[in-house]
Design a protein around this motif. Structure first.
Motif, short mmCIF file in Angstrom:
data_model
loop_
_atom_site.label_atom_id
_atom_site.label_comp_id
_atom_site.label_asym_id
_atom_site.label_seq_id
_atom_site.Cartn_x
_atom_site.Cartn_y
_atom_site.Cartn_z
N GLY A 141 0.80 -1.22 0.00
CA GLY A 141 0.00 0.00 0.00
C GLY A 141 0.83 1.27 0.00
N ASN A 142 1.95 1.24 0.72
CA ASN A 142 2.84 2.40 0.76
C ASN A 142 4.25 1.99 0.34
N ALA A 143 4.31 1.17 -0.70
CA ALA A 143 5.60 0.62 -1.13
C ALA A 143 6.55 1.71 -1.63
N VAL A 144 6.00 2.73 -2.29
CA VAL A 144 6.87 3.78 -2.83
C VAL A 144 7.57 4.53 -1.71
N GLU A 145 6.81 4.95 -0.69
CA GLU A 145 7.43 5.63 0.45
C GLU A 145 8.46 4.73 1.12
N LEU A 146 8.14 3.44 1.20
CA LEU A 146 9.06 2.50 1.84
C LEU A 146 10.36 2.37 1.04
N ILE A 147 10.24 2.26 -0.28
CA ILE A 147 11.44 2.11 -1.12
C ILE A 147 12.31 3.35 -1.04
N VAL A 148 11.68 4.53 -1.16
CA VAL A 148 12.44 5.79 -1.08
C VAL A 148 13.14 5.90 0.27
N SER A 149 12.44 5.52 1.34
CA SER A 149 13.02 5.63 2.68
C SER A 149 14.15 4.63 2.88
N ILE A 150 14.01 3.42 2.32
CA ILE A 150 15.09 2.43 2.43
C ILE A 150 16.35 2.92 1.72
N VAL A 151 16.17 3.52 0.54
CA VAL A 151 17.33 4.06 -0.18
C VAL A 151 17.99 5.17 0.64
N ALA A 152 17.17 6.06 1.21
CA ALA A 152 17.72 7.15 2.03
C ALA A 152 18.39 6.60 3.29
N ARG B 66 19.79 3.68 3.67
CA ARG B 66 21.06 3.05 3.28
C ARG B 66 22.14 4.09 3.08
N ASN B 67 21.74 5.30 2.64
CA ASN B 67 22.70 6.39 2.46
C ASN B 67 22.90 7.19 3.74
N ASN B 68 22.35 6.67 4.85
CA ASN B 68 22.50 7.31 6.16
C ASN B 68 21.82 8.69 6.21
N GLU B 69 20.79 8.89 5.40
CA GLU B 69 20.02 10.14 5.41
C GLU B 69 18.84 9.99 6.37
N ILE B 70 19.15 9.96 7.66
CA ILE B 70 18.11 9.71 8.66
C ILE B 70 17.10 10.85 8.71
N ARG B 71 17.56 12.09 8.52
CA ARG B 71 16.64 13.23 8.54
C ARG B 71 15.62 13.13 7.41
N ILE B 72 16.07 12.69 6.23
CA ILE B 72 15.16 12.53 5.10
C ILE B 72 14.12 11.46 5.42
N VAL B 73 14.56 10.35 6.02
CA VAL B 73 13.64 9.25 6.34
C VAL B 73 12.60 9.72 7.35
N GLN B 74 13.03 10.35 8.41
CA GLN B 74 12.10 10.78 9.45
C GLN B 74 11.11 11.82 8.93
N SER B 75 11.63 12.80 8.20
CA SER B 75 10.73 13.84 7.70
C SER B 75 9.77 13.32 6.64
N SER B 76 10.21 12.35 5.80
CA SER B 76 9.29 11.81 4.79
C SER B 76 8.19 10.98 5.43
N PRO C 5 7.94 1.95 12.07
CA PRO C 5 8.60 0.93 12.92
C PRO C 5 9.47 -0.04 12.13
N PHE C 6 9.03 -0.41 10.93
CA PHE C 6 9.83 -1.31 10.11
C PHE C 6 11.18 -0.69 9.77
N LEU C 7 11.19 0.60 9.46
CA LEU C 7 12.44 1.28 9.13
C LEU C 7 13.37 1.35 10.35
N VAL C 8 12.77 1.51 11.54
CA VAL C 8 13.59 1.49 12.76
C VAL C 8 14.26 0.12 12.92
N ILE C 9 13.49 -0.94 12.73
CA ILE C 9 14.04 -2.30 12.84
C ILE C 9 15.08 -2.55 11.74
N LEU C 10 14.80 -2.06 10.54
CA LEU C 10 15.76 -2.22 9.44
C LEU C 10 17.06 -1.50 9.75
#
Length: 477
Positions: A158-169, A171-181, A393-398
């Motif tokens: 359902g929210n695969a696009v946000e998840l994929i973008v956040s996983i890429v960010a 992986r690049n250690n862009e935690i601020r981008i992940v949290q704000s998105s 929560p999944f991104l935190v675990i990842l």
């Protein structure tokens, strides 16, 4: 958005009407004319062959239900015809698919090292139709899987696009981008989308009188359940921020303690999300399907437009495309921040949420205008809840798995904004009715937040005690 396949089909039928299949007319062959096999539809001057040729060309390119050659006995004809038919069905599934031309442009721009701003804009526009195709392929598979498995599949993608973008960010250690998105996706759904639904539906039904009086109603029990879960999600962000404020003068390692708290909280939120799925799909499914009971008796079961294997292939290809475009999109953010003089927080909070849900947002507004407020509420609140209880929560675990310190400790300003937004939305939907004024209030709040984050710098100090004081003042202490 979390929903059963029946919910998805109702949403689709409300926007575009139920799909009907029509078979292509059998062509009139020249031998039939020579043998005398004619009727009142046969051309008297033998011009049927030209008409049939035009019809075949039209069917080949525009008929989304059939492509000539699909019934051929030769596999070298049949397989390409089926592949082309799947392509047509996919392209015609949504009007935003016209933006698919930006997918190759965005990939070429990123691979060739074009200007970062150009790379960002092209891949930004490319992900919008890819998100719509991803949602369409998921729905096609869900039709065959049944209510429970289909609901789980929709929950996953359902929210695969946000998840994929956040996983890429991430992986690049862009935690601020992940949290704000993540926060931006929630705010855009509960304020921007819900506000547009209330405003457009309220104005339309006030002038046309399609709703009772000048207010639109929705399932109050479902809305209350969703808002309660959103309140729990907001508490899961306030508690880490409060703990961070309490540990500012402590000699212990506050970051390590916040990380431990975030990991434990993420696991608890995932468990709550699983319980919510059971609540929605099994034990209390009648509550969530109450708005469809009157329509289900008259609605024929919709058949999928493509086979599950074809839909699965589309799902895989689109996921790969989203991952490639997201890689170039995230990689260009740093240069865009320096060039356009805007913060990473603004990009993640305001711009990126538009990418994943643009088509679904428009759909929610359309069904709201048609006085289907339960469907609109399901898109807006349901998608927000999925981001808060599943994706974040999944991104935190990842991050825990790949050794990236992703936590639930958001910046103080972001936490307060999230808490106030959930509080306002809870007050607005608690009566089970909506009007255009409430929609204008939600939109106004979203614009104020967008303006605030436009001038909010990335290096702003995190004043921890502000969270404690703000929460205490809001609850009356």
């Amino acid at each position: 958005m979390v929903s059963a396949p029946k919910y998805r089909r109702t949403l689709s039928n409300t926007v575009s009407g139920p799909s009907t299949r029509t078979s292509a007319p059998a062509p009139i062959l020249e031998n039939d004319i020579m043998n005398g096999d004619t009727d009142e539809h046969t051309s008297l001057l033998g011009r049927a062959q030209n008409g049939d040729r035009k019809a075949s060309i039209r069917d080949f390119f525009l008929n989304r239900h059939h492509t000539p050659g699909m019934e051929s006995e030769h596999k070298f004809v049949r397989y390409p015809a089926h592949a082309f038919n799947v392509t047509k069905v996919t392209l015609f599934s949504n009007y935003v698919n016209i933006l698919l031309v930006f997918v190759p442009l965005g990939i070429v721009a990123g691979a060739c090292g074009w200007d970062p701003t150009t790379v960002f804009i092209l891949n930004f526009l490319a992900i919008v139709p890819l998100a719509a195709v991803l949602s369409f392929a998921t729905e096609e598979i869900s039709i065959k899987l049944g209510q429970t498995m289909g609901g789980l599949l929709n929950a996953t993608f359902g929210n695969a696009v946000e998840l994929i973008v956040s996983i890429v960010a991430l992986r690049n250690n862009e935690i601020r981008i992940v949290q704000s998105s993540m926060l931006g996706s929630i705010l855009s759904n509960i304020l921007l989308v819900l506000g547009c639904c209330f405003l457009a539906g309220g104005i339309h039904n006030t002038s046309h009188g399609t709703a009772t009086g000048i207010e639109q109603g929705f399932n109050q029990t479902v809305a209350s359940t969703m808002s309660s879960l959103m309140a729990v999600a907001s508490a899961s962000l306030i508690i880490p921020a409060t703990l961070y404020a309490a540990l500012t003068k402590s000699q212990t390692d506050s970051r390590a303690n916040i990380l431990i708290l975030s990991h434990g909280t993420a696991i608890i939120l995932l468990i709550l999300y699983v319980l919510y799925l059971v609540f929605q799909l099994r034990t209390h499914a009648r509550l969530f399907d109450a708005e469809n009971e009157g329509e289900d008796d008259d609605e024929e079961s919709e058949e999928p437009k493509m086979s599950p294997w074809a839909a699965g292939g589309v799902l895989v290809l689109v996921t790969i495309g989203v991952a490639i475009c997201a890689e170039y999109l995230v990689g260009s953010i740093e240069a865009v921040v320096e060039t356009m003089h805007i913060s990473k927080t603004f990009i993640g909070l305001i711009l990126l949420p538009i990418v994943g849900n643009a088509a679904e947002h428009v759909t929610a507004v359309v069904v709201a205008v048609k006085d289907k407020m339960d469907l609109a509420m399901g898109v807006a609140i349901g998608s927000s809840m999925q981001i808060a209880l599943l994706v974040t929560p999944f991104l935190v675990i990842l991050g825990w798995i790949i050794d990236v310190p992703m936590t639930l400790h958001f910046e103080t300003f972001e936490t307060v904004v999230f808490f106030l937004s959930v509080l306002v939305v809870t007050y607005v939907i608690q009566d089970g009715k909506s009007n255009y004024l409430e929609g204008a209030m939600l939109l106004g709040l979203y614009l104020i937040i967008a303006l605030a984050f436009l001038v909010y710098p990335d290096d702003a100090a995190d004043v921890g005690g502000l969270v404690v004081r703000s929460v205490k003042s809001m609850v009356g202490f």
